[in-house]
Enzyme design. Structure first.
Site, mmCIF file in Angstrom:
data_model
loop_
_atom_site.group_PDB
_atom_site.id
_atom_site.type_symbol
_atom_site.label_atom_id
_atom_site.label_comp_id
_atom_site.label_asym_id
_atom_site.label_seq_id
_atom_site.Cartn_x
_atom_site.Cartn_y
_atom_site.Cartn_z
ATOM 1 N N GLU A 136 0.814 -1.214 0.000
ATOM 2 C CA GLU A 136 0.000 0.000 0.000
ATOM 3 C C GLU A 136 0.849 1.266 0.000
ATOM 4 O O GLU A 136 0.445 2.295 -0.526
ATOM 5 C CB GLU A 136 -0.969 0.015 1.185
ATOM 6 C CG GLU A 136 -2.094 -1.019 1.090
ATOM 7 C CD GLU A 136 -1.704 -2.375 1.640
ATOM 8 O OE1 GLU A 136 -0.515 -2.580 1.986
ATOM 9 O OE2 GLU A 136 -2.593 -3.247 1.738
ATOM 10 N N PHE A 177 -11.351 -6.930 14.352
ATOM 11 C CA PHE A 177 -10.322 -7.431 13.454
ATOM 12 C C PHE A 177 -10.023 -6.400 12.368
ATOM 13 O O PHE A 177 -10.923 -5.893 11.725
ATOM 14 C CB PHE A 177 -10.762 -8.754 12.818
ATOM 15 C CG PHE A 177 -9.747 -9.298 11.855
ATOM 16 C CD1 PHE A 177 -8.476 -9.658 12.302
ATOM 17 C CD2 PHE A 177 -10.044 -9.416 10.504
ATOM 18 C CE1 PHE A 177 -7.528 -10.134 11.413
ATOM 19 C CE2 PHE A 177 -9.103 -9.902 9.615
ATOM 20 C CZ PHE A 177 -7.839 -10.252 10.071
ATOM 21 N N GLN A 178 -8.766 -6.102 12.177
ATOM 22 C CA GLN A 178 -8.296 -5.130 11.186
ATOM 23 C C GLN A 178 -8.930 -3.753 11.348
ATOM 24 O O GLN A 178 -9.229 -3.068 10.382
ATOM 25 C CB GLN A 178 -8.481 -5.670 9.764
ATOM 26 C CG GLN A 178 -7.557 -6.861 9.520
ATOM 27 C CD GLN A 178 -7.395 -7.225 8.066
ATOM 28 O OE1 GLN A 178 -8.311 -7.041 7.272
ATOM 29 N NE2 GLN A 178 -6.231 -7.752 7.707
ATOM 30 N N LYS A 210 -17.412 -0.773 6.296
ATOM 31 C CA LYS A 210 -17.866 -1.804 5.375
ATOM 32 C C LYS A 210 -19.387 -1.803 5.186
ATOM 33 O O LYS A 210 -19.875 -2.062 4.082
ATOM 34 C CB LYS A 210 -17.406 -3.177 5.879
ATOM 35 C CG LYS A 210 -17.451 -4.223 4.791
ATOM 36 C CD LYS A 210 -16.727 -5.489 5.170
ATOM 37 C CE LYS A 210 -16.894 -6.526 4.065
ATOM 38 N NZ LYS A 210 -16.286 -7.808 4.427
ATOM 39 N N MET A 268 24.434 9.133 1.918
ATOM 40 C CA MET A 268 24.263 10.444 2.539
ATOM 41 C C MET A 268 24.558 10.389 4.039
ATOM 42 O O MET A 268 25.153 11.298 4.603
ATOM 43 C CB MET A 268 22.846 10.959 2.279
ATOM 44 C CG MET A 268 22.606 12.373 2.742
ATOM 45 S SD MET A 268 23.770 13.548 2.022
ATOM 46 C CE MET A 268 22.809 14.164 0.632
HETATM 47 C C1 TPP Z 1 12.551 5.995 5.071
HETATM 48 C C2 TPP Z 1 13.851 6.650 5.391
HETATM 49 N N1 TPP Z 1 14.674 6.082 6.313
HETATM 50 C C3 TPP Z 1 15.857 6.669 6.613
HETATM 51 C C4 TPP Z 1 16.233 7.831 6.004
HETATM 52 C C5 TPP Z 1 17.562 8.498 6.363
HETATM 53 N N2 TPP Z 1 18.438 8.550 5.193
HETATM 54 C C6 TPP Z 1 18.550 9.667 4.433
HETATM 55 S S1 TPP Z 1 19.562 9.447 3.129
HETATM 56 C C7 TPP Z 1 19.904 7.867 3.582
HETATM 57 C C8 TPP Z 1 20.844 7.017 2.767
HETATM 58 C C9 TPP Z 1 20.321 6.716 1.432
HETATM 59 O O1 TPP Z 1 21.138 5.733 0.869
HETATM 60 P P1 TPP Z 1 21.018 5.320 -0.635
HETATM 61 O O2 TPP Z 1 19.627 5.124 -1.021
HETATM 62 O O3 TPP Z 1 21.939 4.170 -0.890
HETATM 63 O O4 TPP Z 1 21.497 6.621 -1.422
HETATM 64 P P2 TPP Z 1 22.926 7.360 -1.460
HETATM 65 O O5 TPP Z 1 22.896 8.398 -0.387
HETATM 66 O O6 TPP Z 1 23.986 6.335 -1.244
HETATM 67 O O7 TPP Z 1 22.944 7.974 -2.804
HETATM 68 C C10 TPP Z 1 19.229 7.530 4.758
HETATM 69 C C11 TPP Z 1 19.337 6.231 5.433
HETATM 70 C C12 TPP Z 1 15.334 8.397 5.074
HETATM 71 N N3 TPP Z 1 15.570 9.543 4.456
HETATM 72 N N4 TPP Z 1 14.167 7.778 4.781
#
Ligand code: TPP
Lengths: 170, 555
Positions: free
Chosen positions: B49, B111-112, B161, B470
């Site tokens: 979803e 439920f749900q 529902k 990042m």
């Molecule tokens: C759902 C979610 N969880 C954690 C984060 C924190 N976060 C921001 S950037 C990042 C790393 C992203 O890694 P990747 O997709 O490999 O991209 P890169 O930075 O290596 O290009 C994280 C964990 C986020 N933005 N969103």
């Protein structure tokens, strides 16, 4: 500074949650909030006392306006208005010799004793916030067991009103 | 003839001009799926979803029409929450429909059962729990109205529902009557005049354009104003493409990873014209030193944004398109001055740059190539969240509004892939890319089955650096390189793509990039492009969090 907001809302389920949720979510401090229906059963009125500087109050007002169920907001802080709060307060009175003194205080504040227990008195008082606070202070030395306050409600003096028909302040 | 709630829902969606919904069935929405059996609505079955919510969001951003998603009660509904929060932060028009347990079961931990209106209160523009089938068509009408007018946003409708089963007369309302909602705001003439005066008096104007330009279709008016007063234009992440980046007045993106020249221009300007933007902390850095010498004009539809984060001198409250058009009428053309020279010098002295020669394949290079190969086509560039997202914003030359689709406010990893599916569904002729990281793509990778099933030829360009890049960059720069849980493994993306019935291509060298991209774009299947890139490349320039815009690292 504390501001008093008169807020008219649709009397829809969940509207109180929406308003209260907005305050907590955005970190605004509610001092008190009183809700009840108005002359129009489909509209409820909230009187909200909120603490904050002008910037905070501006944000509160604008964020409230974004709620679809909020119809009108008037900040009446700087207006002439009548405000009242109702308090029920239960005071220790086990020491019989002090009862007269308590009753004297009740008299001075034009409050009423509404229940007498073996060891306590229950007092009802209405008035503006200053008076209610002063009464609570005066009764404190006797030992307060319980305080219930409604929160403040307010109405503009004279011809002015904050109802739907009257023009928006601001 | 009386119709069931489910039939009314379907008829109402048709009346709203909805052609596609993204959804996932379950017990709570069986009545609705039964009604869908007989209708012409296109239903895209996602694999989660969250994917449905993001796909509807991507569809909305790509097309400008509201996106619609549908989920069952309980877990189906809660799985939508991230998608709603994402759309809310970026002001995207979305209508989410959820099933709910029957009204007499509500509040009994049935439920749900999940209190989805309670849960989504802070992340929707408005929401409804329908308790009487007679209200249903009115609620749907209102929901679309609220989602798409004023500052757009997601609206959720929770349908028990028994309500979807109960019959009543159906008539779709023609108008809405919401006393507390007045989205049509036109700026006062006095405010327009004040803004025009400020512009006339400015020596060093800069336009700071946000997502509101795209929401109100105001790109043409923005360009007119900029060209008339020779003001350079910098855009937020949400506004990429609303002003062509190959235009001499373009400064690209501003903020934490903005261009040095955009950040210098904002720091040095004497008039900042903020349009449809909200002074996010990733844009302003330290607000105390943001545009310190500037008078600020704020043109926006949301009064709550005015003065929220930054002091504003002139507030022009109203629809951005209308305000810009009227402003253009009021201002006279300005001549080039030293200001334009200064900006040209900054552009020359501080261009975006990376070191092509040392190290492995550079992600920036891959993105430049994608930009080059798609520049003459209708392209939709979606992204996940991380370094690759910032590089996409920096190194792709955006020239069209609605061509960049990215999670700005919430920064949701896992957004890009489902949003690219939504974009491709909405724009079947467009070339769609999802620029991804090896971390983010794993968050909603199950949607590859959706792309394959519906034959959506989306191209997923994974900048595979083996890291949550990042976060690694922040640990390197601000935590003494103590890398903690940022190394991340991944499946063999080529094999994985093939297992799903898609195509996979691995690229390890610069020379292979162009042919691989051409192959992917020519394919009629979804393609995973696994670019094995330099592992510890950093995004520069960077304004450290809370720092001043003009104090960039690597500027
Ligand atoms: C759902 C979610 N969880 C954690 C984060 C924190 N976060 C921001 S950037 C990042 C790393 C992203 O890694 P990747 O997709 O490999 O991209 P890169 O930075 O290596 O290009 C994280 C964990 C986020 N933005 N969103």
């Amino acid at each position: 500074m504390r501001h008093t907001l008169a807020v008219l809302v649709e009397n829809n389920p969940g509207v109180l949650t929406r308003v209260a949720g907005l305050f907590s979510r955005r970190g605004y401090n509610i001092d008190s909030l009183a809700v009840g229906r108005t002359e129009n059963p489909r509209i409820s009125r909230m009187t909200i006392v909120v603490e904050g500087d002008d910037l905070v109050i501006e944000q509160v007002t604008k964020q409230l306006h974004k709620l679809v169920d909020v119809l009108k907001i008037s900040d009446i802080t700087s207006e002439e208005y009548v405000d009242r709060e109702l308090m029920l307060i239960k005071v220790n009175s086990a020491d019989q010799s002090l009862r007269a003194e308590i009753m004297q205080i009740v008299d001075i504040f034009r409050a009423r004793i509404v229940d007498i227990g073996r060891k306590s008195l229950t007092i009802e008082a209405t008035g503006d916030e200053g008076k209610i606070n002063a009464l609570e202070q005066s009764l404190r030395p006797f030992g307060i067991r319980e305080v219930v306050r409604t929160g403040k409600i307010a109405m503009l003096r004279g011809q002015k009103s904050t109802s739907m028909e009257s023009k928006e302040e601001e | 003839m009386k119709l069931t709630g489910a039939e009314i829902l379907v008829k109402s969606l048709e009346a709203e001009g909805v052609d596609t919904i993204f959804g996932y069935p379950g017990g709570g929405v069986l009545n609705i799926y039964d009604a869908l059996y007989d209708c012409n609505l296109n239903h895209v079955l996602t694999r989660h979803e969250q994917g449905a919510a993001h796909a509807a969001d991507g569809y909305a951003r790509a097309t400008g029409k509201p996106g619609v998603c549908l989920a069952t009660s309980g877990p189906g509904a809660t799985n939508l929450v991230t998608g709603l929060a994402n759309a809310y932060m970026d002001s995207i028009p979305l209508v989410a429909l959820t099933g709910q347990v029957a009204t007499n079961f509500i509040g009994k931990d049935s439920f749900q059962e999940a209190d989805i209106t309670g849960i989504t209160l802070p992340v929707t523009k408005h929401n409804y729990l329908v308790k009487d089938v007679k209200e249903l068509s009115r609620v749907i009408k209102e929901a679309f109205h609220i989602a798409t007018t004023g500052r757009p946003g997601p609206v959720l409708i929770d349908i028990p529902k028994d309500i979807s089963a109960t019959r009543t007369d159906f008539e779709y309302p023609e108008t809405v009557n919401l006393r507390g909602y007045n989205p049509y705001v036109e700026a006062g003439q006095e405010q327009i005049n004040l803004a025009a005066q400020a512009i006339a008096g400015a020596q060093r104007p800069v336009i700071y354009a946000g997502g509101g330009i795209i929401a109100s279709h105001a790109s043409a008016e923005l360009k007119q104003l900029a060209e008339l007063i020779l003001a350079p234009v910098t855009t937020t992440l949400m506004a990429m493409g609303c002003f062509p980046e190959n235009h001499p007045l373009s400064l690209g993106m501003l903020g934490m990873h903005g261009t040095a020249y955009a950040n210098y221009a904002v720091s040095d300007c004497d008039l900042l014209i903020a349009v449809g933007a909200r002074f996010d902390d990733r844009v302003t850095g330290n607000v105390a030193t943001f545009a310190p010498d500037a008078k600020i004009i704020h043109i926006d539809i949301d009064p709550a944004e005015m003065g929220k984060n930054v002091r504003v001198d002139i507030r022009v409250l109203g629809d951005v398109k209308n305000s810009l058009a009227r402003l253009v009428e009021r201002v006279s053309a300005k001549m080039a001055t030293e200001w334009q020279d200064k900006i040209a010098r900054w552009k020359k002295e501080h261009p975006l740059s990376y070191d092509q020669k040392c190290g492995g394949l550079k992600p920036q290079y891959v993105i430049e190539q994608i930009s080059e190969l798609t520049k003459d086509r209708e392209a939709k560039i979606c992204t996940e969240v991380g370094q690759h997202q910032m590089w996409a914003a920096q190194y792709y030359t955006f020239t069209q509004p609605r061509s960049f689709i990215s999670s700005g406010g919430l920064g949701t990893m896992g957004y890009g892939f489902p949003s690219s599916i939504g974009a491709q569904v909405g724009c079947p002729d467009a070339t769609v890319f999802n620029i991804a990281g090896d971390g983010s793509i794993q968050m909603n990778i199950q949607e590859l089955a959706t792309a394959v099933q519906y034959e959506l030829p989306v191209n997923v360009a994974i900048m595979n650096n083996g890291f949550l890049g990042m976060v690694r960059q922040w640990q390197e720069m601000f935590y003494k390189r103590r890398y903690c849980n940022v190394e991340i493994t991944a499946p063999d993306f080529v094999k994985l793509a093939e297992a799903y019935g898609a195509e996979g291509i691995r690229v390890t060298e610069a020379a292979q990039v162009k042919p691989a991209l051409e192959q992917a774009m020519a394919s009629s299947k979804p393609v995973f492009l696994d670019f094995i890139v330099e592992k510890e490349e950093n995004v520069f320039p960077m304004v450290p969090p809370g720092g001043s815009l003009n104090k960039m690292i690597g500027g």
